[in-house]
Design a protein around this motif. Structure first.
Motif, PDB file in Angstrom:
ATOM      1  N   VAL A  12       0.870  -1.171   0.000  1.00 38.69           N
ATOM      2  CA  VAL A  12       0.000   0.000   0.000  1.00 38.69           C
ATOM      3  C   VAL A  12       0.905   1.218   0.000  1.00 38.69           C
ATOM      4  N   ASN A  13       0.588   2.210  -0.806  1.00 33.81           N
ATOM      5  CA  ASN A  13       1.406   3.414  -0.863  1.00 33.81           C
ATOM      6  C   ASN A  13       1.180   4.241   0.393  1.00 33.81           C
ATOM      7  N   LEU A  14       2.167   4.220   1.306  1.00 27.73           N
ATOM      8  CA  LEU A  14       2.106   4.977   2.554  1.00 27.73           C
ATOM      9  C   LEU A  14       3.175   6.063   2.496  1.00 27.73           C
ATOM     10  N   ASP A  15       2.796   7.260   2.039  1.00 31.12           N
ATOM     11  CA  ASP A  15       3.809   8.283   1.832  1.00 31.12           C
ATOM     12  C   ASP A  15       4.052   9.171   3.041  1.00 31.12           C
ATOM     13  N   CYS A  16       3.164   9.223   4.011  1.00 28.12           N
ATOM     14  CA  CYS A  16       3.379  10.126   5.148  1.00 28.12           C
ATOM     15  C   CYS A  16       2.968   9.438   6.447  1.00 28.12           C
ATOM     16  N   ASN A  17       3.267  10.093   7.557  1.00 33.70           N
ATOM     17  CA  ASN A  17       2.944   9.522   8.867  1.00 33.70           C
ATOM     18  C   ASN A  17       1.442   9.447   9.102  1.00 33.70           C
ATOM     19  N   SER A  18       0.703  10.392   8.563  1.00 33.05           N
ATOM     20  CA  SER A  18      -0.747  10.350   8.759  1.00 33.05           C
ATOM     21  C   SER A  18      -1.372   9.168   8.016  1.00 33.05           C
ATOM     22  N   CYS A  19      -0.777   8.785   6.879  1.00 30.88           N
ATOM     23  CA  CYS A  19      -1.260   7.594   6.160  1.00 30.88           C
ATOM     24  C   CYS A  19      -1.033   6.340   7.012  1.00 30.88           C
ATOM     25  N   CYS A  20       0.121   6.267   7.663  1.00 31.17           N
ATOM     26  CA  CYS A  20       0.413   5.119   8.529  1.00 31.17           C
ATOM     27  C   CYS A  20      -0.548   5.081   9.718  1.00 31.17           C
ATOM     28  N   LYS A  21      -0.827   6.239  10.296  1.00 36.32           N
ATOM     29  CA  LYS A  21      -1.762   6.294  11.428  1.00 36.32           C
ATOM     30  C   LYS A  21      -3.164   5.874  10.999  1.00 36.32           C
ATOM     31  N   LYS A  22      -3.576   6.327   9.822  1.00 34.04           N
ATOM     32  CA  LYS A  22      -4.898   5.967   9.309  1.00 34.04           C
ATOM     33  C   LYS A  22      -4.977   4.465   9.044  1.00 34.04           C
ATOM     34  N   MET A  23      -3.910   3.887   8.473  1.00 28.64           N
ATOM     35  CA  MET A  23      -3.863   2.446   8.211  1.00 28.64           C
ATOM     36  C   MET A  23      -3.937   1.680   9.527  1.00 28.64           C
ATOM     37  N   ARG A  24      -3.162   2.115  10.518  1.00 29.98           N
ATOM     38  CA  ARG A  24      -3.150   1.445  11.819  1.00 29.98           C
ATOM     39  C   ARG A  24      -4.535   1.504  12.466  1.00 29.98           C
ATOM     40  N   ARG A  25      -5.176   2.655  12.417  1.00 29.46           N
ATOM     41  CA  ARG A  25      -6.504   2.819  13.002  1.00 29.46           C
ATOM     42  C   ARG A  25      -7.509   1.898  12.315  1.00 29.46           C
ATOM     43  N   ASN A  26      -7.445   1.812  10.990  1.00 30.14           N
ATOM     44  CA  ASN A  26      -8.364   0.937  10.251  1.00 30.14           C
ATOM     45  C   ASN A  26      -8.124  -0.530  10.570  1.00 30.14           C
ATOM     46  N   ILE A  27      -6.860  -0.921  10.704  1.00 33.26           N
ATOM     47  CA  ILE A  27      -6.547  -2.320  11.025  1.00 33.26           C
ATOM     48  C   ILE A  27      -7.013  -2.665  12.431  1.00 33.26           C
ATOM     49  N   LEU A  28      -6.797  -1.753  13.384  1.00 33.23           N
ATOM     50  CA  LEU A  28      -7.208  -2.025  14.761  1.00 33.23           C
ATOM     51  C   LEU A  28      -8.724  -2.116  14.901  1.00 33.23           C
ATOM     52  N   ASN A  29      -9.475  -1.474  14.023  1.00 35.95           N
ATOM     53  CA  ASN A  29     -10.928  -1.542  14.077  1.00 35.95           C
ATOM     54  C   ASN A  29     -11.478  -2.834  13.490  1.00 35.95           C
ATOM     55  N   MET A  30     -10.663  -3.600  12.789  1.00 34.41           N
ATOM     56  CA  MET A  30     -11.098  -4.883  12.238  1.00 34.41           C
ATOM     57  C   MET A  30     -10.897  -5.962  13.293  1.00 34.41           C
ATOM     58  N   LYS A  31     -11.988  -6.563  13.725  1.00 40.44           N
ATOM     59  CA  LYS A  31     -11.941  -7.550  14.815  1.00 40.44           C
ATOM     60  C   LYS A  31     -11.223  -8.838  14.415  1.00 40.44           C
ATOM     61  N   GLU A  32     -11.246  -9.178  13.123  1.00 42.70           N
ATOM     62  CA  GLU A  32     -10.679 -10.460  12.690  1.00 42.70           C
ATOM     63  C   GLU A  32      -9.157 -10.450  12.619  1.00 42.70           C
ATOM     64  N   ILE A  33      -8.527  -9.283  12.652  1.00 39.29           N
ATOM     65  CA  ILE A  33      -7.068  -9.197  12.569  1.00 39.29           C
ATOM     66  C   ILE A  33      -6.482  -9.229  13.974  1.00 39.29           C
ATOM     67  N   GLU A  34      -5.563 -10.188  14.212  1.00 40.95           N
ATOM     68  CA  GLU A  34      -4.965 -10.353  15.530  1.00 40.95           C
ATOM     69  C   GLU A  34      -3.619  -9.637  15.649  1.00 40.95           C
ATOM     70  N   LYS A  35      -2.795  -9.700  14.598  1.00 37.22           N
ATOM     71  CA  LYS A  35      -1.471  -9.065  14.609  1.00 37.22           C
ATOM     72  C   LYS A  35      -1.290  -8.273  13.332  1.00 37.22           C
ATOM     73  N   HIS A  36      -0.503  -7.206  13.418  1.00 35.88           N
ATOM     74  CA  HIS A  36      -0.207  -6.431  12.217  1.00 35.88           C
ATOM     75  C   HIS A  36       1.185  -5.822  12.312  1.00 35.88           C
ATOM     76  N   LEU A  37       1.743  -5.516  11.157  1.00 34.72           N
ATOM     77  CA  LEU A  37       3.048  -4.871  11.069  1.00 34.72           C
ATOM     78  C   LEU A  37       3.011  -3.930   9.877  1.00 34.72           C
ATOM     79  N   ILE A  38       3.322  -2.658  10.134  1.00 31.42           N
ATOM     80  CA  ILE A  38       3.322  -1.660   9.066  1.00 31.42           C
ATOM     81  C   ILE A  38       4.761  -1.231   8.832  1.00 31.42           C
ATOM     82  N   GLU A  39       5.265  -1.460   7.620  1.00 33.34           N
ATOM     83  CA  GLU A  39       6.619  -1.059   7.246  1.00 33.34           C
ATOM     84  C   GLU A  39       6.511   0.106   6.261  1.00 33.34           C
TER      85      GLU A  39
END
Length: 92
Positions: A12-39
């Protein structure tokens, strides 16, 4: 929880810190995802849990309004481990 346990790597094209924060927030709101790593440097997002990979990719694409490319999907099979009877070898 539906689906089977799997780990998925996406690009996923993550060009800034706010994009990473938005991605993290969306992943944490998904109940089916147990672990995540954003590089951020490699533009990669790895998620593990009980889900159907296509559904998670579609959800993230809609919420992030960015192209999501699935790079790798690995299904994890847990085998029920039977406990071996404990044998104590003591000499008295």
């Amino acid at each position: 929880m539906e689906g089977q346990v799997c780990c998925m790597v996406m690009r996923v094209n993550l060009d800034c810190n706010s994009c990473c924060k938005k991605m993290r927030r969306n992943i944490l709101n998904m109940k089916e995802i147990e672990k995540h790593l954003i590089e951020k440097q490699e533009n990669r997002v790895s998620v593990c849990g009980r889900f159907k990979p296509a559904e998670v990719a579609i959800k993230l694409r809609k919420k992030m309004k960015r192209r999501v490319e699935i790079l790798e999907i690995e299904e994890v099979h847990y085998e029920a481990q039977k406990e071996a009877p404990t044998i104590n070898h003591y000499k008295y």
